[in-house]
Design a protein around this motif. Structure first.
Motif, PDB file in Angstrom:
ATOM      1  N   ALA A 112       0.359  -1.539   0.354  1.00 57.14           N
ATOM      2  CA  ALA A 112       0.376   0.161   0.111  1.00 57.14           C
ATOM      3  C   ALA A 112       0.646   1.467  -0.011  1.00 57.14           C
ATOM      4  O   ALA A 112       0.352   1.985   0.594  1.00 57.14           O
ATOM      5  CB  ALA A 112      -1.235  -0.018   0.969  1.00 57.14           C
ATOM      6  N   ASP A 113       1.494   1.299  -1.271  1.00 54.54           N
ATOM      7  CA  ASP A 113       2.628   2.251  -1.061  1.00 54.54           C
ATOM      8  C   ASP A 113       1.583   3.023  -1.981  1.00 54.54           C
ATOM      9  O   ASP A 113       0.824   3.488  -2.731  1.00 54.54           O
ATOM     10  CB  ASP A 113       3.948   2.717  -1.259  1.00 54.54           C
ATOM     11  N   GLY A 114       1.668   5.148  -1.972  1.00 59.54           N
ATOM     12  CA  GLY A 114       1.479   5.360  -2.635  1.00 59.54           C
ATOM     13  C   GLY A 114       0.525   6.737  -2.272  1.00 59.54           C
ATOM     14  O   GLY A 114       0.414   6.613  -0.514  1.00 59.54           O
ATOM     15  N   GLU A 115      -0.398   7.316  -2.331  1.00 57.03           N
ATOM     16  CA  GLU A 115      -0.484   8.405  -1.745  1.00 57.03           C
ATOM     17  C   GLU A 115      -2.747   8.196  -1.775  1.00 57.03           C
ATOM     18  O   GLU A 115      -2.887   8.158  -2.595  1.00 57.03           O
ATOM     19  CB  GLU A 115      -0.472  10.235  -1.917  1.00 57.03           C
ATOM     20  N   TRP A 116      -2.596   8.296  -0.770  1.00 54.66           N
ATOM     21  CA  TRP A 116      -4.493   7.822  -0.268  1.00 54.66           C
ATOM     22  C   TRP A 116      -5.765   9.349  -0.040  1.00 54.66           C
ATOM     23  O   TRP A 116      -4.471  10.357   0.799  1.00 54.66           O
ATOM     24  CB  TRP A 116      -4.941   7.181   0.530  1.00 54.66           C
ATOM     25  N   LEU A 117      -6.212   9.285  -0.466  1.00 54.15           N
ATOM     26  CA  LEU A 117      -7.533  10.298   0.135  1.00 54.15           C
ATOM     27  C   LEU A 117      -8.508   9.714   0.819  1.00 54.15           C
ATOM     28  O   LEU A 117      -8.807   8.481   0.240  1.00 54.15           O
ATOM     29  CB  LEU A 117      -8.463  11.114  -1.744  1.00 54.15           C
ATOM     30  N   ALA A 118      -8.856  10.498   1.408  1.00 57.40           N
ATOM     31  CA  ALA A 118     -10.513  10.148   2.480  1.00 57.40           C
ATOM     32  C   ALA A 118     -10.945  11.434   2.851  1.00 57.40           C
ATOM     33  O   ALA A 118     -10.496  12.478   2.499  1.00 57.40           O
ATOM     34  CB  ALA A 118     -10.368  10.175   3.628  1.00 57.40           C
ATOM     35  N   THR A 119     -12.366  11.292   3.339  1.00 56.73           N
ATOM     36  CA  THR A 119     -12.976  12.627   3.625  1.00 56.73           C
ATOM     37  C   THR A 119     -13.291  12.426   4.884  1.00 56.73           C
ATOM     38  O   THR A 119     -14.212  11.213   5.191  1.00 56.73           O
ATOM     39  CB  THR A 119     -14.455  12.477   2.948  1.00 56.73           C
ATOM     40  N   GLY A 120     -14.170  13.348   5.825  1.00 62.21           N
ATOM     41  CA  GLY A 120     -14.346  13.052   7.046  1.00 62.21           C
ATOM     42  C   GLY A 120     -15.830  13.043   7.405  1.00 62.21           C
ATOM     43  O   GLY A 120     -16.821  13.315   6.125  1.00 62.21           O
ATOM     44  N   LEU A 121     -15.954  12.182   7.799  1.00 61.39           N
ATOM     45  CA  LEU A 121     -17.715  11.281   8.104  1.00 61.39           C
ATOM     46  C   LEU A 121     -18.268  12.609   8.549  1.00 61.39           C
ATOM     47  O   LEU A 121     -19.214  13.194   8.047  1.00 61.39           O
ATOM     48  CB  LEU A 121     -17.700  10.754   9.116  1.00 61.39           C
ATOM     49  N   GLU A 122     -17.970  13.332   9.026  1.00 63.78           N
ATOM     50  CA  GLU A 122     -19.023  14.203  10.006  1.00 63.78           C
ATOM     51  C   GLU A 122     -18.782  15.748   9.448  1.00 63.78           C
ATOM     52  O   GLU A 122     -19.756  16.971   9.048  1.00 63.78           O
ATOM     53  CB  GLU A 122     -19.766  14.791  11.353  1.00 63.78           C
ATOM     54  N   SER A 123     -17.691  16.293   9.461  1.00 61.64           N
ATOM     55  CA  SER A 123     -17.569  17.714   8.342  1.00 61.64           C
ATOM     56  C   SER A 123     -17.082  18.233   6.518  1.00 61.64           C
ATOM     57  O   SER A 123     -17.093  18.528   6.322  1.00 61.64           O
ATOM     58  CB  SER A 123     -15.851  17.900   8.580  1.00 61.64           C
ATOM     59  N   SER A 124     -17.135  16.846   6.128  1.00 62.12           N
ATOM     60  CA  SER A 124     -16.158  16.693   5.005  1.00 62.12           C
ATOM     61  C   SER A 124     -15.199  16.747   4.353  1.00 62.12           C
ATOM     62  O   SER A 124     -14.771  17.879   3.453  1.00 62.12           O
ATOM     63  CB  SER A 124     -17.847  17.435   3.710  1.00 62.12           C
ATOM     64  N   THR A 125     -14.621  17.101   5.883  1.00 60.64           N
ATOM     65  CA  THR A 125     -12.954  17.990   5.426  1.00 60.64           C
ATOM     66  C   THR A 125     -12.830  16.408   4.844  1.00 60.64           C
ATOM     67  O   THR A 125     -12.781  15.413   4.986  1.00 60.64           O
ATOM     68  CB  THR A 125     -11.938  17.526   6.853  1.00 60.64           C
ATOM     69  N   LYS A 126     -12.085  17.004   3.782  1.00 66.35           N
ATOM     70  CA  LYS A 126     -10.937  16.526   2.869  1.00 66.35           C
ATOM     71  C   LYS A 126      -8.929  15.941   2.945  1.00 66.35           C
ATOM     72  O   LYS A 126      -8.611  16.825   3.825  1.00 66.35           O
ATOM     73  CB  LYS A 126     -10.244  17.328   0.961  1.00 66.35           C
ATOM     74  N   PHE A 127      -8.884  15.408   3.040  1.00 60.96           N
ATOM     75  CA  PHE A 127      -7.915  14.343   3.769  1.00 60.96           C
ATOM     76  C   PHE A 127      -7.099  13.718   2.259  1.00 60.96           C
ATOM     77  O   PHE A 127      -7.210  12.769   1.933  1.00 60.96           O
ATOM     78  CB  PHE A 127      -8.032  13.850   5.226  1.00 60.96           C
ATOM     79  N   ALA A 128      -5.818  14.102   2.273  1.00 58.86           N
ATOM     80  CA  ALA A 128      -4.998  13.991   1.141  1.00 58.86           C
ATOM     81  C   ALA A 128      -3.960  13.666   1.548  1.00 58.86           C
ATOM     82  O   ALA A 128      -3.192  13.317   2.767  1.00 58.86           O
ATOM     83  CB  ALA A 128      -5.282  15.121   0.367  1.00 58.86           C
ATOM     84  N   GLU A 129      -2.856  13.090   1.064  1.00 58.33           N
ATOM     85  CA  GLU A 129      -1.796  12.511   1.221  1.00 58.33           C
ATOM     86  C   GLU A 129      -1.530  12.055   2.825  1.00 58.33           C
ATOM     87  O   GLU A 129      -0.372  11.134   2.905  1.00 58.33           O
ATOM     88  CB  GLU A 129      -1.114  13.802   1.888  1.00 58.33           C
TER      89      GLU A 129
END
Length: 160
Positions: A112-129
């Motif tokens: 699992a190398d490489g960059e992944w993304l996710a979204t905050g469940l309640e806040s919709s904050t974008k998490f990158a890197e």
């Protein structure tokens, strides 16, 4: 057809996915094995959906082309679906992230190398890197005021 499936414990985030675009392709890293002679390539190989290589004999092209050093046969794999996002579920359940049409080879292990993304469940904050190489990830969601995490990652290569 083979699929890369993921099971993970998501806390405060959802829609975990590879950062994959034409401008920034995600390189999936695998160990590969020849299905003819069962020889496993000693190095990690990478596959991305935006590049292709020619198959010998004008047979078209594929996202991954490999000639086994042991039996000298040429094998290929094509990504058949774009990467899917992994949603939050309780309890965590396996979901296919990406699917491959493999000819003469099998992917046996994923890194699992490489960059992944996710979204905050309640806040919709974008998490990158997001870096999953250590098998877990922790951060803080400022908008939600809570810690977020991705833990207990389990990667499985299975028949699709």
């Amino acid at each position: 057809m083979l699929a890369l499936a993921l099971t993970a414990e998501l806390n405060g985030v959802t829609d975990l996915r590879p950062n994959d675009s034409a401008d920034n392709p995600f390189h999936f890293s695998f160990k590969v094995q020849c299905t003819s002679c069962r020889e496993t390539h000693p190095n990690w190989v990478t596959v991305n959906r935006f590049s292709t290589d020619e198959l010998s004999g004008s047979r078209g092209e594929a996202n991954f082309v490999w000639r086994c050093k042991n039996c000298k046969r040429e094998h290929s794999a094509n990504i058949t679906t774009p990467p899917a996002s992994y949603p939050l579920s309780s309890p965590p359940k396996a979901q296919n992230i990406i699917t491959f049409d493999c000819r003469g080879l099998e992917f046996t292990e994923f890194k699992a190398d490489g960059e992944w993304l996710a979204t905050g469940l309640e806040s919709s904050t974008k998490f990158a890197e997001i870096d999953l190489t250590e098998g877990e990830w922790y951060d803080y969601d400022e908008k939600a005021g809570e810690e977020v995490s991705i833990k207990v990652l389990k990667w499985e290569i299975r028949r699709a």
